[in-house]
Write a protein that holds these residues in place. Structure first.
Motif, PDB file in Angstrom:
ATOM      1  N   ALA A  87      36.924  32.924  29.173  1.00  0.00           N
ATOM      2  CA  ALA A  87      36.789  33.792  27.962  1.00  0.00           C
ATOM      3  C   ALA A  87      37.429  35.368  28.194  1.00  0.00           C
ATOM      4  O   ALA A  87      38.025  35.914  27.293  1.00  0.00           O
ATOM      5  CB  ALA A  87      35.610  33.654  27.387  1.00  0.00           C
ATOM      6  N   LEU A  88      36.830  35.922  29.328  1.00  0.00           N
ATOM      7  CA  LEU A  88      36.904  37.249  29.603  1.00  0.00           C
ATOM      8  C   LEU A  88      38.652  37.376  30.321  1.00  0.00           C
ATOM      9  O   LEU A  88      39.086  38.612  30.081  1.00  0.00           O
ATOM     10  CB  LEU A  88      36.136  37.781  30.379  1.00  0.00           C
ATOM     11  CG  LEU A  88      36.105  39.342  30.723  1.00  0.00           C
ATOM     12  CD1 LEU A  88      35.949  40.154  29.889  1.00  0.00           C
ATOM     13  CD2 LEU A  88      35.126  39.673  32.018  1.00  0.00           C
ATOM     14  N   GLY A  89      39.214  36.662  30.467  1.00  0.00           N
ATOM     15  CA  GLY A  89      40.554  36.752  31.134  1.00  0.00           C
ATOM     16  C   GLY A  89      40.533  37.179  32.664  1.00  0.00           C
ATOM     17  O   GLY A  89      41.554  37.630  32.952  1.00  0.00           O
ATOM     18  N   VAL A  90      39.538  36.454  33.270  1.00  0.00           N
ATOM     19  CA  VAL A  90      39.599  36.814  34.667  1.00  0.00           C
ATOM     20  C   VAL A  90      40.530  35.891  35.271  1.00  0.00           C
ATOM     21  O   VAL A  90      40.585  34.884  35.096  1.00  0.00           O
ATOM     22  CB  VAL A  90      38.082  36.377  35.322  1.00  0.00           C
ATOM     23  CG1 VAL A  90      38.159  36.348  36.904  1.00  0.00           C
ATOM     24  CG2 VAL A  90      37.071  37.422  34.862  1.00  0.00           C
ATOM     25  N   ARG A  91      41.495  36.452  36.316  1.00  0.00           N
ATOM     26  CA  ARG A  91      42.679  35.590  36.793  1.00  0.00           C
ATOM     27  C   ARG A  91      42.409  35.318  38.226  1.00  0.00           C
ATOM     28  O   ARG A  91      42.869  34.257  38.564  1.00  0.00           O
ATOM     29  CB  ARG A  91      43.646  36.577  36.581  1.00  0.00           C
ATOM     30  CG  ARG A  91      44.380  36.997  35.230  1.00  0.00           C
ATOM     31  CD  ARG A  91      44.939  35.466  34.910  1.00  0.00           C
ATOM     32  NE  ARG A  91      45.054  35.774  33.353  1.00  0.00           N
ATOM     33  CZ  ARG A  91      44.448  34.989  32.397  1.00  0.00           C
ATOM     34  NH1 ARG A  91      43.185  34.220  32.438  1.00  0.00           N
ATOM     35  NH2 ARG A  91      44.743  35.041  30.970  1.00  0.00           N
ATOM     36  N   GLU A  92      41.411  35.856  38.812  1.00  0.00           N
ATOM     37  CA  GLU A  92      41.075  35.428  40.128  1.00  0.00           C
ATOM     38  C   GLU A  92      39.732  35.513  40.648  1.00  0.00           C
ATOM     39  O   GLU A  92      39.057  36.651  40.095  1.00  0.00           O
ATOM     40  CB  GLU A  92      41.935  36.518  41.448  1.00  0.00           C
ATOM     41  CG  GLU A  92      43.395  36.486  41.103  1.00  0.00           C
ATOM     42  CD  GLU A  92      43.874  37.259  41.932  1.00  0.00           C
ATOM     43  OE1 GLU A  92      43.336  38.169  42.892  1.00  0.00           O
ATOM     44  OE2 GLU A  92      45.102  37.890  41.643  1.00  0.00           O
ATOM     45  N   VAL A  93      39.067  34.506  41.031  1.00  0.00           N
ATOM     46  CA  VAL A  93      37.743  34.605  41.535  1.00  0.00           C
ATOM     47  C   VAL A  93      37.597  34.268  43.184  1.00  0.00           C
ATOM     48  O   VAL A  93      38.127  33.304  43.575  1.00  0.00           O
ATOM     49  CB  VAL A  93      36.959  33.432  40.790  1.00  0.00           C
ATOM     50  CG1 VAL A  93      35.512  33.297  41.337  1.00  0.00           C
ATOM     51  CG2 VAL A  93      36.834  33.709  39.228  1.00  0.00           C
ATOM     52  N   TYR A  94      36.853  35.041  43.537  1.00  0.00           N
ATOM     53  CA  TYR A  94      36.728  35.008  45.144  1.00  0.00           C
ATOM     54  C   TYR A  94      35.192  34.683  45.235  1.00  0.00           C
ATOM     55  O   TYR A  94      34.473  35.527  44.725  1.00  0.00           O
ATOM     56  CB  TYR A  94      37.089  36.285  45.991  1.00  0.00           C
ATOM     57  CG  TYR A  94      38.490  36.516  45.541  1.00  0.00           C
ATOM     58  CD1 TYR A  94      39.435  35.995  46.386  1.00  0.00           C
ATOM     59  CD2 TYR A  94      38.894  37.414  44.767  1.00  0.00           C
ATOM     60  CE1 TYR A  94      40.922  36.314  46.529  1.00  0.00           C
ATOM     61  CE2 TYR A  94      40.395  37.480  44.620  1.00  0.00           C
ATOM     62  CZ  TYR A  94      41.301  36.965  45.215  1.00  0.00           C
ATOM     63  OH  TYR A  94      42.670  37.182  45.207  1.00  0.00           O
TER      64      TYR A  94
END
Ligand SMILES: [Zn+2]
Length: 167
Positions: A87-94
């Motif tokens: 929903a926030l538009g985070v594109r990469e999660v580590y």
């Protein structure tokens, strides 16, 4: 970035919380930073990654972003936090340590993006970054915390499912 999240998790552990820390970055700037605060706040929707993303959301609003948002967290995001990231538009999660019982990585991998809402996309998920350091924080938490359902859950994270694979 995971190193920053580990430092936040360490602070959470020192405060008597579960050792889960998260940071959100926009370019080189950290714009959200939090550890899980279930004990301090006595609520459930206070996961580290969710709180860090709420802080980031308050800072960026609906304005145009010069860089994509990135999230780093010491434990695989749960399905709630994965949804918040989308929903926030985070594109990469580590993330460091896998969370098989509630983690969202499989859902992210299988997400079918709709052309009607192209912004609601699953982030790229990169797991296992500094995994052993996160696991060590959970070892310390389990050694110190009194018995509880959350401690028993945390104990499941300590067991290494692939002991023959160098971590
Ligand atoms: Zn969560």
């Amino acid at each position: 970035m995971v190193g920053e999240a580990l430092a936040v998790a360490e602070a959470g552990l020192a405060a008597g919380e579960q050792p889960i820390g998260a940071v959100v970055a926009l370019g080189d700037d950290i714009i959200g930073r939090a550890y899980t605060q279930e004990k301090a706040l006595g609520r459930r929707l206070v996961h580290a990654d969710l709180l860090a993303m709420i802080e980031a959301d308050e800072k960026v609003g609906f304005g145009r972003r010069p860089h994509p948002l990135r999230l780093a967290v010491t434990l695989e995001p749960c399905v709630m936090c994965l949804g918040a990231a989308m929903a926030l538009g985070v594109r990469e999660v580590y993330y460091a340590l896998e969370s098989p019982s509630d983690g969202g990585a499989e859902i992210a991998a299988g997400w079918r993006q709709s052309p009607d809402a192209p912004w609601f996309a699953a982030p790229v998920m990169v797991g296992g970054v500094r995994r052993e350091e996160s696991r060590e924080l959970f070892r310390r938490y389990c050694a110190a915390a009194p018995d509880s359902p959350m401690r028993r859950w945390a104990a499941t994270l300590i067991a290494d499912p692939n002991p023959s694979v160098p971590g």
